[in-house]
Design an enzyme around this catalytic site. Sequence first.
Site, PDB file in Angstrom:
ATOM      1  N   GLU A   1      46.965  36.954  61.741  1.00  0.00           N
ATOM      2  CA  GLU A   1      45.737  36.706  62.789  1.00  0.00           C
ATOM      3  C   GLU A   1      45.846  35.372  63.611  1.00  0.00           C
ATOM      4  O   GLU A   1      45.118  35.748  64.842  1.00  0.00           O
ATOM      5  CB  GLU A   1      44.131  36.954  62.523  1.00  0.00           C
ATOM      6  CG  GLU A   1      44.227  38.453  60.818  1.00  0.00           C
ATOM      7  CD  GLU A   1      44.077  39.019  61.597  1.00  0.00           C
ATOM      8  OE1 GLU A   1      43.798  39.415  63.324  1.00  0.00           O
ATOM      9  OE2 GLU A   1      44.644  40.289  61.297  1.00  0.00           O
TER      10      GLU A   1
ATOM     11  N   ILE B   1      35.825  38.956  53.096  1.00  0.00           N
ATOM     12  CA  ILE B   1      36.789  39.098  54.733  1.00  0.00           C
ATOM     13  C   ILE B   1      35.899  40.172  55.142  1.00  0.00           C
ATOM     14  O   ILE B   1      36.520  41.390  54.617  1.00  0.00           O
ATOM     15  CB  ILE B   1      37.930  38.849  54.454  1.00  0.00           C
ATOM     16  CG1 ILE B   1      38.625  37.562  53.731  1.00  0.00           C
ATOM     17  CG2 ILE B   1      39.030  39.070  55.595  1.00  0.00           C
ATOM     18  CD1 ILE B   1      40.099  37.632  53.001  1.00  0.00           C
ATOM     19  N   PHE B   2      35.871  40.203  56.582  1.00  0.00           N
ATOM     20  CA  PHE B   2      35.364  41.177  56.693  1.00  0.00           C
ATOM     21  C   PHE B   2      36.579  41.301  58.497  1.00  0.00           C
ATOM     22  O   PHE B   2      36.723  41.201  58.974  1.00  0.00           O
ATOM     23  CB  PHE B   2      33.990  40.918  58.051  1.00  0.00           C
ATOM     24  CG  PHE B   2      34.161  42.824  58.916  1.00  0.00           C
ATOM     25  CD1 PHE B   2      33.133  43.461  58.325  1.00  0.00           C
ATOM     26  CD2 PHE B   2      34.025  42.711  60.355  1.00  0.00           C
ATOM     27  CE1 PHE B   2      32.559  44.278  58.698  1.00  0.00           C
ATOM     28  CE2 PHE B   2      33.289  43.150  61.024  1.00  0.00           C
ATOM     29  CZ  PHE B   2      32.842  44.123  60.176  1.00  0.00           C
TER      30      PHE B   2
END
Length: 238
Positions: free
Chosen positions: A121, A41-42
Amino acid sequence: MKRDPQLPEESPEPPPRPPLSSSSSPSGQAEGAELAAPVWIFGYGSLVWRPGFEFTSRKVGFIRGYSRRFWQGDTFHRGSEKMPGRVVTLLEDCGACTWGVAYEVRGEQIAASLEYLNMREAVLGGYDTKLVKFHPQEKDAEEPILALVYIATPQNPSYLGPASEEDIAAQIIVSSGCAGHNIEYLLRLADFMRYFCPQAEDKHLFSIEEALISILPCLYYTEESLEETASVPQKSKG
Protein backbone atom coordinates in the site's frame (compact mmCIF):
# COMPACT_ATOMS: atom_id res chain seq x y z
CA MET A 1 -28.35 -1.41 -17.65
CA LYS A 2 -27.90 -3.76 -14.69
CA ARG A 3 -25.25 -6.43 -14.41
CA ASP A 4 -26.02 -9.89 -13.10
CA PRO A 5 -23.90 -9.88 -9.92
CA GLN A 6 -21.39 -12.72 -10.11
CA LEU A 7 -18.17 -12.76 -8.15
CA PRO A 8 -15.19 -13.25 -10.47
CA GLU A 9 -13.11 -16.38 -9.96
CA GLU A 10 -10.62 -16.12 -7.13
CA SER A 11 -7.02 -15.48 -8.04
CA PRO A 12 -4.78 -18.41 -7.05
CA GLU A 13 -2.33 -16.03 -5.39
CA PRO A 14 -3.95 -15.46 -1.96
CA PRO A 15 -4.17 -18.37 0.51
CA PRO A 16 -7.67 -19.86 1.08
CA ARG A 17 -9.85 -18.04 3.59
CA PRO A 18 -13.00 -18.98 5.48
CA PRO A 19 -16.27 -17.72 3.90
CA LEU A 20 -16.63 -14.00 4.54
CA SER A 21 -19.41 -13.07 6.92
CA SER A 22 -20.17 -10.12 9.15
CA SER A 23 -17.83 -11.70 11.70
CA SER A 24 -15.66 -14.79 11.35
CA SER A 25 -12.88 -16.36 13.39
CA PRO A 26 -10.84 -19.34 12.20
CA SER A 27 -10.20 -22.02 14.78
CA GLY A 28 -6.81 -23.29 15.85
CA GLN A 29 -5.15 -19.98 16.71
CA ALA A 30 -1.53 -20.04 17.86
CA GLU A 31 -1.13 -20.72 21.58
CA GLY A 32 -1.04 -17.46 23.55
CA ALA A 33 -2.19 -15.33 20.57
CA GLU A 34 -5.14 -14.08 22.65
CA LEU A 35 -2.75 -12.55 25.18
CA ALA A 36 -1.21 -10.07 22.74
CA ALA A 37 -2.94 -6.72 22.15
CA PRO A 38 -4.68 -7.02 18.77
CA VAL A 39 -4.30 -4.62 15.86
CA TRP A 40 -7.22 -3.99 13.50
CA ILE A 41 -6.69 -3.07 9.84
CA PHE A 42 -9.57 -1.60 7.82
CA GLY A 43 -9.75 -2.29 4.10
CA TYR A 44 -12.11 -0.61 1.65
CA GLY A 45 -10.58 -1.56 -1.72
CA SER A 46 -8.92 -4.81 -2.80
CA LEU A 47 -8.30 -5.70 0.85
CA VAL A 48 -11.97 -6.64 1.22
CA TRP A 49 -11.47 -9.74 -0.96
CA ARG A 50 -7.67 -10.20 -1.07
CA PRO A 51 -5.99 -9.23 2.21
CA GLY A 52 -2.84 -11.25 1.41
CA PHE A 53 -1.84 -11.69 5.07
CA GLU A 54 -2.74 -14.03 7.92
CA PHE A 55 -5.38 -12.74 10.34
CA THR A 56 -7.29 -13.92 13.41
CA SER A 57 -10.77 -12.60 12.60
CA ARG A 58 -12.55 -10.19 10.32
CA LYS A 59 -15.68 -8.08 10.48
CA VAL A 60 -17.75 -6.24 7.90
CA GLY A 61 -18.56 -2.68 8.92
CA PHE A 62 -17.94 1.00 8.21
CA ILE A 63 -16.04 4.11 9.20
CA ARG A 64 -17.59 7.57 9.42
CA GLY A 65 -16.37 10.83 7.94
CA TYR A 66 -15.00 9.48 4.65
CA SER A 67 -16.21 8.84 1.09
CA ARG A 68 -14.64 6.25 -1.22
CA ARG A 69 -13.34 7.65 -4.51
CA PHE A 70 -11.55 6.22 -7.55
CA TRP A 71 -9.08 9.08 -7.48
CA GLN A 72 -5.79 7.26 -6.93
CA GLY A 73 -3.61 6.25 -9.86
CA ASP A 74 -2.03 2.78 -9.95
CA THR A 75 1.01 2.00 -12.07
CA PHE A 76 1.76 -1.42 -10.54
CA HIS A 77 -1.17 -3.50 -9.24
CA ARG A 78 -3.91 -2.46 -11.70
CA GLY A 79 -2.08 -0.33 -14.26
CA SER A 80 1.27 0.58 -15.75
CA GLU A 81 3.43 3.65 -16.22
CA LYS A 82 1.97 4.15 -19.71
CA MET A 83 -1.62 3.37 -18.70
CA PRO A 84 -2.23 4.02 -14.98
CA GLY A 85 -5.24 2.29 -13.50
CA ARG A 86 -7.77 3.83 -11.13
CA VAL A 87 -8.13 2.51 -7.57
CA VAL A 88 -9.91 3.85 -4.51
CA THR A 89 -8.81 6.17 -1.76
CA LEU A 90 -10.74 8.02 0.94
CA LEU A 91 -11.91 11.62 0.86
CA GLU A 92 -12.77 13.41 4.09
CA ASP A 93 -16.54 13.90 4.12
CA CYS A 94 -18.16 14.60 7.49
CA GLY A 95 -21.60 13.33 6.49
CA ALA A 96 -20.52 10.12 4.78
CA CYS A 97 -19.43 6.62 5.72
CA THR A 98 -17.40 3.98 3.89
CA TRP A 99 -18.07 0.25 4.18
CA GLY A 100 -15.38 -2.40 4.13
CA VAL A 101 -13.73 -5.15 6.16
CA ALA A 102 -11.62 -4.87 9.32
CA TYR A 103 -9.05 -7.59 9.99
CA GLU A 104 -7.82 -8.47 13.46
CA VAL A 105 -4.16 -9.48 13.67
CA ARG A 106 -2.39 -10.76 16.79
CA GLY A 107 1.05 -11.84 17.89
CA GLU A 108 3.41 -12.60 15.01
CA GLN A 109 0.64 -11.71 12.54
CA ILE A 110 1.04 -8.02 13.43
CA ALA A 111 4.60 -7.49 12.24
CA ALA A 112 4.11 -9.73 9.20
CA SER A 113 0.91 -8.00 8.06
CA LEU A 114 2.25 -4.47 8.56
CA GLU A 115 5.45 -5.27 6.70
CA TYR A 116 3.44 -6.73 3.82
CA LEU A 117 0.99 -3.83 3.70
CA ASN A 118 3.76 -1.25 3.90
CA MET A 119 5.14 -2.60 0.63
CA ARG A 120 1.75 -3.21 -1.02
CA GLU A 121 0.00 0.00 0.00
CA ALA A 122 2.69 2.54 0.91
CA VAL A 123 5.75 1.78 -1.23
CA LEU A 124 3.96 0.49 -4.35
CA GLY A 125 0.63 2.25 -3.86
CA GLY A 126 1.47 5.68 -2.44
CA TYR A 127 -0.79 5.38 0.62
CA ASP A 128 -0.29 6.83 4.11
CA THR A 129 -1.63 5.36 7.36
CA LYS A 130 -4.20 6.80 9.72
CA LEU A 131 -6.21 5.61 12.72
CA VAL A 132 -10.00 5.59 12.41
CA LYS A 133 -12.99 4.31 14.40
CA PHE A 134 -14.44 1.18 12.83
CA HIS A 135 -18.10 0.29 13.45
CA PRO A 136 -18.87 -3.44 13.06
CA GLN A 137 -22.02 -4.45 11.21
CA GLU A 138 -23.36 -6.65 14.02
CA LYS A 139 -26.32 -5.23 15.89
CA ASP A 140 -24.88 -6.33 19.23
CA ALA A 141 -21.50 -4.67 18.60
CA GLU A 142 -20.16 -2.67 21.52
CA GLU A 143 -17.85 0.35 21.20
CA PRO A 144 -16.23 1.24 17.85
CA ILE A 145 -12.86 -0.40 17.21
CA LEU A 146 -9.74 1.68 16.59
CA ALA A 147 -8.33 0.53 13.24
CA LEU A 148 -5.45 1.33 10.94
CA VAL A 149 -6.38 2.46 7.43
CA TYR A 150 -4.35 3.32 4.33
CA ILE A 151 -5.31 6.55 2.54
CA ALA A 152 -3.81 8.07 -0.62
CA THR A 153 -3.64 11.85 -0.23
CA PRO A 154 -3.38 14.46 -3.00
CA GLN A 155 0.28 14.95 -2.08
CA ASN A 156 1.41 11.55 -3.40
CA PRO A 157 2.77 11.46 -7.00
CA SER A 158 0.24 8.85 -8.21
CA TYR A 159 -2.82 10.85 -7.15
CA LEU A 160 -5.11 11.55 -10.14
CA GLY A 161 -7.97 13.38 -8.48
CA PRO A 162 -11.59 13.76 -9.61
CA ALA A 163 -12.97 12.93 -13.05
CA SER A 164 -16.39 12.07 -14.45
CA GLU A 165 -17.71 8.55 -13.94
CA GLU A 166 -17.52 8.00 -17.70
CA ASP A 167 -13.87 9.07 -17.90
CA ILE A 168 -12.93 6.92 -14.92
CA ALA A 169 -14.70 3.90 -16.45
CA ALA A 170 -12.94 4.47 -19.78
CA GLN A 171 -9.57 4.54 -18.01
CA ILE A 172 -10.37 1.39 -16.03
CA ILE A 173 -11.30 -0.52 -19.19
CA VAL A 174 -7.84 -0.12 -20.77
CA SER A 175 -5.73 -0.63 -17.63
CA SER A 176 -4.19 -3.76 -16.12
CA GLY A 177 -1.24 -4.53 -13.88
CA CYS A 178 0.55 -7.23 -11.90
CA ALA A 179 -2.54 -8.02 -9.78
CA GLY A 180 -4.91 -8.25 -12.75
CA HIS A 181 -7.20 -6.10 -14.87
CA ASN A 182 -8.60 -2.87 -13.49
CA ILE A 183 -12.10 -4.03 -14.52
CA GLU A 184 -11.84 -6.94 -12.06
CA TYR A 185 -10.97 -4.51 -9.26
CA LEU A 186 -14.08 -2.41 -9.92
CA LEU A 187 -16.49 -5.33 -10.30
CA ARG A 188 -15.23 -7.19 -7.23
CA LEU A 189 -15.64 -4.08 -5.11
CA ALA A 190 -19.15 -3.47 -6.44
CA ASP A 191 -20.10 -7.10 -5.77
CA PHE A 192 -18.75 -6.91 -2.23
CA MET A 193 -21.06 -3.97 -1.54
CA ARG A 194 -24.06 -5.82 -3.01
CA TYR A 195 -23.53 -9.05 -1.13
CA PHE A 196 -22.29 -7.86 2.26
CA CYS A 197 -23.61 -4.29 2.58
CA PRO A 198 -26.89 -4.30 0.62
CA GLN A 199 -28.32 -1.58 2.83
CA ALA A 200 -25.45 0.83 2.12
CA GLU A 201 -25.21 3.35 -0.70
CA ASP A 202 -22.13 4.10 -2.78
CA LYS A 203 -23.30 6.23 -5.69
CA HIS A 204 -19.78 6.93 -6.92
CA LEU A 205 -18.88 3.23 -7.13
CA PHE A 206 -22.08 2.04 -8.77
CA SER A 207 -22.17 4.98 -11.22
CA ILE A 208 -18.72 3.99 -12.49
CA GLU A 209 -19.84 0.37 -12.78
CA GLU A 210 -22.88 1.43 -14.81
CA ALA A 211 -20.71 3.62 -17.05
CA LEU A 212 -18.29 0.76 -17.62
CA ILE A 213 -21.08 -1.67 -18.53
CA SER A 214 -22.52 0.82 -21.01
CA ILE A 215 -19.12 1.33 -22.65
CA LEU A 216 -18.14 -2.34 -22.99
CA PRO A 217 -20.66 -3.26 -25.76
CA CYS A 218 -19.57 -0.23 -27.79
CA LEU A 219 -15.94 -1.25 -27.38
CA TYR A 220 -16.75 -4.83 -28.44
CA TYR A 221 -18.58 -3.77 -31.59
CA THR A 222 -15.86 -1.29 -32.49
CA GLU A 223 -13.18 -4.00 -32.29
CA GLU A 224 -15.41 -6.40 -34.24
CA SER A 225 -15.85 -3.82 -36.99
CA LEU A 226 -12.10 -3.25 -37.16
CA GLU A 227 -11.48 -6.99 -37.49
CA GLU A 228 -14.05 -7.25 -40.30
CA THR A 229 -12.46 -4.30 -42.08
CA ALA A 230 -9.01 -5.83 -41.79
CA SER A 231 -10.24 -9.12 -43.27
CA VAL A 232 -11.66 -7.46 -46.43
CA PRO A 233 -9.19 -7.84 -49.36
CA GLN A 234 -7.81 -4.49 -50.45
CA LYS A 235 -7.71 -3.60 -54.15
CA SER A 236 -4.22 -3.07 -55.50
CA LYS A 237 -3.40 0.32 -56.93
CA GLY A 238 -2.14 0.91 -60.46
